[in-house]
Design an enzyme around this catalytic site. Structure first.
Site, mmCIF file in Angstrom:
data_model
loop_
_atom_site.group_PDB
_atom_site.id
_atom_site.type_symbol
_atom_site.label_atom_id
_atom_site.label_comp_id
_atom_site.label_asym_id
_atom_site.label_seq_id
_atom_site.Cartn_x
_atom_site.Cartn_y
_atom_site.Cartn_z
ATOM 1 N N ARG A 270 132.636 1.890 108.991
ATOM 2 C CA ARG A 270 133.548 2.918 108.475
ATOM 3 C C ARG A 270 134.270 2.355 107.249
ATOM 4 O O ARG A 270 135.188 1.567 107.379
ATOM 5 C CB ARG A 270 134.570 3.292 109.565
ATOM 6 N N HIS A 274 140.575 5.757 109.007
ATOM 7 C CA HIS A 274 140.165 6.585 110.151
ATOM 8 C C HIS A 274 140.287 8.060 109.767
ATOM 9 O O HIS A 274 139.360 8.844 109.925
ATOM 10 C CB HIS A 274 141.029 6.264 111.368
ATOM 11 N N TYR A 283 145.463 -3.283 109.552
ATOM 12 C CA TYR A 283 144.775 -3.967 110.653
ATOM 13 C C TYR A 283 143.434 -4.616 110.285
ATOM 14 O O TYR A 283 142.764 -5.174 111.133
ATOM 15 C CB TYR A 283 144.584 -3.008 111.843
HETATM 16 C C1 TPP Z 1 140.791 11.857 124.780
HETATM 17 C C2 TPP Z 1 141.393 11.327 123.505
HETATM 18 N N1 TPP Z 1 142.075 10.168 123.521
HETATM 19 C C3 TPP Z 1 142.604 9.680 122.373
HETATM 20 C C4 TPP Z 1 142.465 10.364 121.201
HETATM 21 C C5 TPP Z 1 143.061 9.810 119.904
HETATM 22 N N2 TPP Z 1 141.962 9.358 119.038
HETATM 23 C C6 TPP Z 1 141.548 10.109 117.998
HETATM 24 S S1 TPP Z 1 140.273 9.395 117.183
HETATM 25 C C7 TPP Z 1 140.268 8.056 118.206
HETATM 26 C C8 TPP Z 1 139.300 6.932 117.996
HETATM 27 C C9 TPP Z 1 137.876 7.317 118.242
HETATM 28 O O1 TPP Z 1 137.029 6.293 117.805
HETATM 29 P P1 TPP Z 1 135.474 6.449 117.833
HETATM 30 O O2 TPP Z 1 135.023 7.094 119.087
HETATM 31 O O3 TPP Z 1 134.899 5.113 117.523
HETATM 32 O O4 TPP Z 1 135.162 7.480 116.638
HETATM 33 P P2 TPP Z 1 135.424 7.317 115.064
HETATM 34 O O5 TPP Z 1 136.784 7.888 114.793
HETATM 35 O O6 TPP Z 1 135.328 5.882 114.722
HETATM 36 O O7 TPP Z 1 134.374 8.135 114.403
HETATM 37 C C10 TPP Z 1 141.269 8.176 119.169
HETATM 38 C C11 TPP Z 1 141.531 7.173 120.208
HETATM 39 C C12 TPP Z 1 141.752 11.595 121.229
HETATM 40 N N3 TPP Z 1 141.540 12.313 120.121
HETATM 41 N N4 TPP Z 1 141.214 12.036 122.386
#
Ligand code: TPP
Ligand code: MG
Length: 380
Positions: A270, A274, A283
Site C-alpha cells: 500500500r 490508509h 508509523y
Molecule cells: C469490523 C471492523 N472493525 C474495524 C474496522 C476499522 N477498520 C477500517 S479499515 C481497517 C483495516 C483493514 O485492513 P485490511 O483488511 O488489511 O484492508 P486494507 O485497508 O489494507 O485494504 C480497520 C481495522 C472496520 N471498518 N470494521
C-alpha cells in the site's frame, strides 16, 4: 493480536515466504520459466489502459479530496494491477464483492467512474448499481462481505447455475476477523463457487502484516478449511490474471469433484495512506516494504508491452489522452450532480426525529437563501 510491548521489533517480525507465482520479473521482462496467459494483443492493451486509468483516477481522487471536492477516499496506488487483472478474469455472469479500496476492480466490472465519485460526494445515487452490473456496493465493516458472498454463492449452487462464480475481495487485516473464518469454512464444506482474493498490502491501517498474524503466509490459512490457495505477485498483472482465471474455472467446473473454492493471496504494497484521513509517516518510514515497494504494476506491464512491440509511443500517448479525458469527464459529471438533503435520512428512520427534522429545516432555509451549491464558507 497481542504482543508484549517490551518485545524488540526484530523479534516480532515473522519472515514472509517470497514464493510467489510470477510471469514478469521486477522490470517487466518475461521470466524464462513463465507461463503467460493466452491473451490477444488488443486485450493486453486494454488491461494496460485500465491500469493506467486506475493510476490516474487515484491521483486525481486524492488531489480533489485535498481540495475538499470529495470526502474521505481510500487510495489504491500500487494495488491497481491486481484489482484490474482480477476483474478482467471475471465474466459478466460473475459477481464482485469489493471493499472500500477496490475502485478499479469495480470500474472494470462495469461501475461507471462518475458513480464512484458521486459516492465520495455523499450521493446515494452512487450506490445504485445498474441491474446488469454484478457488483455489490463496497463493504466497509471488515470481512462482512465473506459470509454474505457465501450466501449468494450457495444460492447459485442450489439453483444449479454453472456459469456464475462469486469473487470476494478482502485485505490482510480481514484475515483476523471471525467472518473470514466463517466464510472460508462455509466455502470448504458446501463447495460453493467462490474465489477469495486477499489483497495483502502489508498494512491494516497502522498494523503491519507481521503483527496481524504469526502465520508465515495468509494463503496457508485456507488449508485449515480444506481449501486450496495460491500466493501471487500482486504487482504482476499477468500472473494475477492467470491465477484468478484458473481459480474461477475451478469454482465453476462442471464435474462436481473438481468444483472447489480458492483463496488467492495477492502480495502487494500500500503506497499511499490508509485513507485520506490517515498519516502513514506516524508509523512507517520510506524504507518500509523494501523491494515490495519498488514493484510497480503499471511500469512492469508497460515495459513488457514495449519489449514485445504490443505497445509503442504513439499508442501509449493515445491511451494516456483517453484516460485523462475519461477521468476529467467523470469528475465533471459527479460535481454537477444534485441531490436533496432529505436523502440523508430516507430509509434510516420511519419517522424523522425532531432533532434531525430541525437540522433539515435549517439546511433548507440556507439553501433557499443562498441557492444550491452555495454553502461554501456558510456552514463553517
Ligand atoms: C469490523 C471492523 N472493525 C474495524 C474496522 C476499522 N477498520 C477500517 S479499515 C481497517 C483495516 C483493514 O485492513 P485490511 O483488511 O488489511 O484492508 P486494507 O485497508 O489494507 O485494504 C480497520 C481495522 C472496520 N471498518 N470494521
Ligand atoms: Mg491491508
Amino acid at each position: 493480536m497481542s504482543t508484549p510491548d517490551d518485545t524488540p521489533e526484530t523479534e516480532m517480525r515473522t519472515p514472509q515466504s517470497d514464493d510467489l507465482v510470477r510471469v514478469l520479473d521486477d522490470d517487466g521482462t518475461l521470466l524464462s520459466n513463465a507461463d503467460p496467459p493466452d491473451l490477444s494483443d488488443e486485450t493486453l492493451r486494454e488491461l494496460y489502459a485500465d491500469i493506467k486509468l486506475a493510476r490516474h483516477f487515484d491521483r486525481r481522487a486524492v488531489s480533489i479530496q485535498r481540495q475538499g471536492r470529495i470526502a474521505t477516499y481510500a487510495p489504491m496506488a500500487g494495488q491497481e494491477g491486481s484489482q484490474v487483472a482480477t476483474s478482467h478474469a471475471l465474466t459478466d455472469d460473475d459477481w464482485l464483492f469489493p471493499t472500500y479500496r477496490d475502485h478499479a476492480a469495480k470500474y472494470v466490472h462495469g461501475v461507471d467512474l462518475a458513480a464512484l465519485l458521486k459516492t465520495f460526494r455523499g450521493y446515494r445515487e452512487g450506490y445504485r448499481i445498474p441491474e446488469d452490473v454484478r457488483v455489490m456496493p463496497e463493504y466497509i465493516p471488515i470481512a462482512t462481505q465473506l459470509p454474505q458472498a457465501m450466501g449468494m454463492a450457495w444460492g447459485y449452487r442450489l439453483q444449479g447455475a454453472e456459469d456464475t462464480a462469486v469473487l470476494c475481495h478482502l485485505g490482510d487485516g480481514a484475515t483476523s476477523e471471525g467472518d473470514f473464518h466463517e466464510g472460508l469454512n462455509f466455502a470448504g464444506v458446501f463447495d460453493v463457487p467462490a474465489v477469495f482474493v486477499c489483497n495483502n498490502n502489508q498494512w491494516a491501517i497502522s498494523v503491519p502484516r507481521e503483527r496481524q498474524t504469526a502465520s508465515e503466509t495468509l494463503a496457508q490459512k485456507a488449508h485449515a478449511y480444506g481449501i486450496e490457495s495460491v500466493r501471487v505477485d500482486g504487482t504482476d498483472p499477468l500472473a494475477v490474471y492467470a491465477v484468478t482465471r484458473a481459480a474461477l474455472k475451478k469454482a465453476k467446473a462442471p464435474v462436481k469433484d473438481e468444483r472447489r473454492p480458492t483463496l488467492i493471496e495477492s502480495v502487494q504494497y500500500r503506497h499511499g495512506a490508509h485513507t485520506t484521513s490517515d498519516d502513514p509517516s506516524m508509523y512507517r518510514d520510506e524504507t518500509d516494504g523494501g523491494k515490495l515497494r519498488e514493484r510497480d504494476p503499471l511500469a512492469r506491464l508497460e515495459n513488457y508491452l514495449f519489449e514485445t512491440g504490443i505497445l509503442d509511443e504513439e499508442r501509449e500517448a493515445a491511451i494516456r489522452e483517453r484516460v485523462e479525458t475519461e477521468v476529467d469527464a467523470a469528475i465533471e459529471v459527479a460535481e454537477a450532480a444534485e441531490t436533496s438533503p432529505e436523502e440523508m435520512v430516507d430509509h434510516v428512520y420511519e419517522t424523522v426525529p425532531d432533532r434531525l427534522g430541525d437540522q433539515l429545516d435549517e439546511l433548507n432555509a440556507l439553501r433557499e437563501k443562498y441557492g444550491d451549491g452555495a454553502f461554501e464558507g456558510v456552514l463553517e
